[in-house]
Design a protein around this motif. Sequence first.
Motif, PDB file in Angstrom:
ATOM      1  N   GLY A   1      47.246-144.070 -16.989  1.00 16.37           N
ATOM      2  CA  GLY A   1      46.221-144.773 -16.067  1.00 16.37           C
ATOM      3  C   GLY A   1      44.933-144.517 -16.039  1.00 16.37           C
ATOM      4  N   ALA A   2      44.725-143.139 -16.267  1.00 16.78           N
ATOM      5  CA  ALA A   2      43.044-142.518 -16.497  1.00 16.78           C
ATOM      6  C   ALA A   2      42.730-142.936 -17.858  1.00 16.78           C
ATOM      7  N   LEU A   3      43.423-143.002 -18.911  1.00 20.94           N
ATOM      8  CA  LEU A   3      42.650-143.470 -20.159  1.00 20.94           C
ATOM      9  C   LEU A   3      42.123-144.941 -20.311  1.00 20.94           C
ATOM     10  N   GLY A   4      43.055-145.651 -19.211  1.00 21.11           N
ATOM     11  CA  GLY A   4      42.692-147.156 -19.161  1.00 21.11           C
ATOM     12  C   GLY A   4      41.611-147.348 -18.469  1.00 21.11           C
ATOM     13  N   GLU A   5      41.247-146.332 -17.392  1.00 20.19           N
ATOM     14  CA  GLU A   5      40.096-146.243 -16.487  1.00 20.19           C
ATOM     15  C   GLU A   5      38.678-145.933 -17.309  1.00 20.19           C
ATOM     16  N   VAL A   6      39.102-145.027 -18.129  1.00 20.05           N
ATOM     17  CA  VAL A   6      38.090-144.344 -18.890  1.00 20.05           C
ATOM     18  C   VAL A   6      37.284-145.586 -19.763  1.00 20.05           C
ATOM     19  N   ILE A   7      38.395-146.246 -20.636  1.00 19.17           N
ATOM     20  CA  ILE A   7      37.878-147.394 -21.430  1.00 19.17           C
ATOM     21  C   ILE A   7      37.161-148.352 -20.703  1.00 19.17           C
ATOM     22  N   ALA A   8      37.462-148.742 -19.585  1.00 14.63           N
ATOM     23  CA  ALA A   8      36.928-149.708 -18.839  1.00 14.63           C
ATOM     24  C   ALA A   8      35.486-149.339 -18.141  1.00 14.63           C
ATOM     25  N   GLU A   9      35.571-148.149 -17.452  1.00 16.17           N
ATOM     26  CA  GLU A   9      34.560-147.674 -16.900  1.00 16.17           C
ATOM     27  C   GLU A   9      33.404-147.329 -17.989  1.00 16.17           C
TER      28      GLU A   9
ATOM     29  N   PRO B   1      43.286-138.413 -28.759  1.00 17.27           N
ATOM     30  CA  PRO B   1      42.515-138.348 -29.878  1.00 17.27           C
ATOM     31  C   PRO B   1      42.100-139.651 -30.449  1.00 17.27           C
ATOM     32  N   ILE B   2      42.945-140.603 -30.536  1.00 13.99           N
ATOM     33  CA  ILE B   2      42.625-142.192 -30.888  1.00 13.99           C
ATOM     34  C   ILE B   2      41.485-142.680 -30.107  1.00 13.99           C
ATOM     35  N   ILE B   3      41.537-142.635 -28.911  1.00 21.43           N
ATOM     36  CA  ILE B   3      40.391-142.998 -28.079  1.00 21.43           C
ATOM     37  C   ILE B   3      39.341-142.168 -28.062  1.00 21.43           C
ATOM     38  N   LEU B   4      39.321-140.874 -28.220  1.00 20.49           N
ATOM     39  CA  LEU B   4      38.254-140.074 -28.328  1.00 20.49           C
ATOM     40  C   LEU B   4      37.650-140.482 -29.634  1.00 20.49           C
ATOM     41  N   PHE B   5      38.113-140.465 -30.603  1.00 20.75           N
ATOM     42  CA  PHE B   5      37.660-140.775 -31.895  1.00 20.75           C
ATOM     43  C   PHE B   5      36.832-142.222 -31.880  1.00 20.75           C
ATOM     44  N   VAL B   6      37.664-143.191 -31.403  1.00 22.86           N
ATOM     45  CA  VAL B   6      36.947-144.471 -31.220  1.00 22.86           C
ATOM     46  C   VAL B   6      35.780-144.524 -30.303  1.00 22.86           C
ATOM     47  N   MET B   7      35.725-143.723 -29.196  1.00 25.81           N
ATOM     48  CA  MET B   7      34.719-143.995 -28.507  1.00 25.81           C
ATOM     49  C   MET B   7      33.349-143.078 -28.988  1.00 25.81           C
ATOM     50  N   ASN B   8      33.547-142.037 -29.645  1.00 21.88           N
ATOM     51  CA  ASN B   8      32.662-141.151 -30.110  1.00 21.88           C
ATOM     52  C   ASN B   8      32.073-141.539 -31.528  1.00 21.88           C
ATOM     53  N   HIS B   9      32.879-142.013 -32.282  1.00 16.63           N
ATOM     54  CA  HIS B   9      32.655-142.048 -33.792  1.00 16.63           C
ATOM     55  C   HIS B   9      32.724-143.478 -34.409  1.00 16.63           C
TER      56      HIS B   9
ATOM     57  N   TRP C   1      34.859-139.225 -17.220  1.00 18.32           N
ATOM     58  CA  TRP C   1      34.891-140.362 -18.065  1.00 18.32           C
ATOM     59  C   TRP C   1      35.174-140.132 -19.543  1.00 18.32           C
ATOM     60  N   ASN C   2      36.121-138.972 -19.862  1.00 21.56           N
ATOM     61  CA  ASN C   2      36.378-138.463 -21.152  1.00 21.56           C
ATOM     62  C   ASN C   2      37.825-138.423 -21.263  1.00 21.56           C
ATOM     63  N   PRO C   3      38.360-138.938 -22.449  1.00 20.51           N
ATOM     64  CA  PRO C   3      39.868-138.938 -22.640  1.00 20.51           C
ATOM     65  C   PRO C   3      40.317-137.151 -22.806  1.00 20.51           C
ATOM     66  N   VAL C   4      39.447-136.364 -23.039  1.00 19.56           N
ATOM     67  CA  VAL C   4      40.096-134.970 -22.821  1.00 19.56           C
ATOM     68  C   VAL C   4      39.930-134.506 -21.349  1.00 19.56           C
ATOM     69  N   GLY C   5      38.914-134.942 -20.834  1.00 16.99           N
ATOM     70  CA  GLY C   5      38.886-134.624 -19.308  1.00 16.99           C
ATOM     71  C   GLY C   5      40.312-135.305 -18.666  1.00 16.99           C
TER      72      GLY C   5
ATOM     73  N   LYS D   1      30.273-131.249  -8.933  1.00 18.77           N
ATOM     74  CA  LYS D   1      28.985-131.564  -8.605  1.00 18.77           C
ATOM     75  C   LYS D   1      28.380-132.120 -10.004  1.00 18.77           C
ATOM     76  N   ASP D   2      28.914-132.072 -11.063  1.00 24.21           N
ATOM     77  CA  ASP D   2      28.373-132.494 -12.342  1.00 24.21           C
ATOM     78  C   ASP D   2      28.715-133.666 -12.917  1.00 24.21           C
ATOM     79  N   LEU D   3      29.258-134.549 -12.115  1.00 26.55           N
ATOM     80  CA  LEU D   3      29.670-136.039 -12.439  1.00 26.55           C
ATOM     81  C   LEU D   3      28.641-136.721 -13.411  1.00 26.55           C
ATOM     82  N   ARG D   4      29.048-137.185 -14.512  1.00 24.19           N
ATOM     83  CA  ARG D   4      27.882-137.978 -15.294  1.00 24.19           C
ATOM     84  C   ARG D   4      28.666-139.330 -15.619  1.00 24.19           C
TER      85      ARG D   4
END
Length: 306
Positions: free
Chosen positions: A21-29, A156-164, A239-243, A290-293
């Motif tokens: 669920g969080a991965l889906g939210e990461v992609i959308a948000e 790792p798939i979503i992380l790669f797509v998002m960043n590379h 908003w990070n897959p690793v997070g 406190k460090d939400l980005r």
Amino acid sequence: MNNITSLLARAFFMSTPLILGALGEVIAERTGMMVTAVEGIFLIGAWGGFIGAYISGNLYLGFLLAMVCGLMVALLYALTTVYMNQHQIVMGTAISILVTGFCTFFYRVIFGIQTTPLKVEVLSTIQIPILSQIPFVGKILFSQNIITYLAYLLIPIILFVMNHTALGLTLRSCGENPEAVDTAGIDILKIRFAAVAVAGCLGGIAGAYYSLCNVGMYTSEIISGRGWIAFGICFLGNWNPVGALIFGTVFGVSEAIGVYVKSLGMSTMPSELFSALPYVLVIVLTVCRKDLRAPNKLGQNYVKEN
């Protein structure tokens, strides 16, 4: 040692739907869309998954129907917010309430009022050869069901797509500077619509996990706010897959501890205290973080200028 191993294995098992669920939210948000209908998507996923599995006798068809149900709710949310410019939080809350009534009503229409709960066999675990025999780690990480393995493969798939990839850059830009994306000739509304659709599919599978992997049955209280926990994990994980993996596992551990302590039958402490542990944890961690980005345009509808 066996108790610790079982507890951690249960924690990874319980973290799976939260991570999905969080991965889906990461992609959308990351595109600027807060999918606040996540609780309803989880619930209809649990509902559709159980009905599909019970009627067909096939758990995988149940997951397929759950994904379709989650997608339908997400498309309704995307239609009203992306194209009709309705308030994201208000529409998400309204749709979740609608889904609650929908699932309760049509479950009774399909099965009637049951004196004993209908059940299906839960999804079995898969022992990965050699790896599952590793002391301690093998039982925790490599003796899970296929949905858990797929959830961790997605990270790792979503992380790669998002960043590379160019697609990832477009997704992130839609949430940070949609005007620039629009100037480049990219249809922001289609990107946001598709991102919400993906979140709906993942949320539907996550919801079905509770009915088809955890308890093997459906009740109207089966989700009980876990969709909102997945929503919170997206924030906590920046908003990070690793997070999402880290905090999903943290909440999986807290839920597993609650289940374990309740199973001990400790009469000195109310069981409700441990049931509430994951929800207390999300409040405490959210307040302390406190460090939400957040994406710059998160929660803001984009209206194309003429």
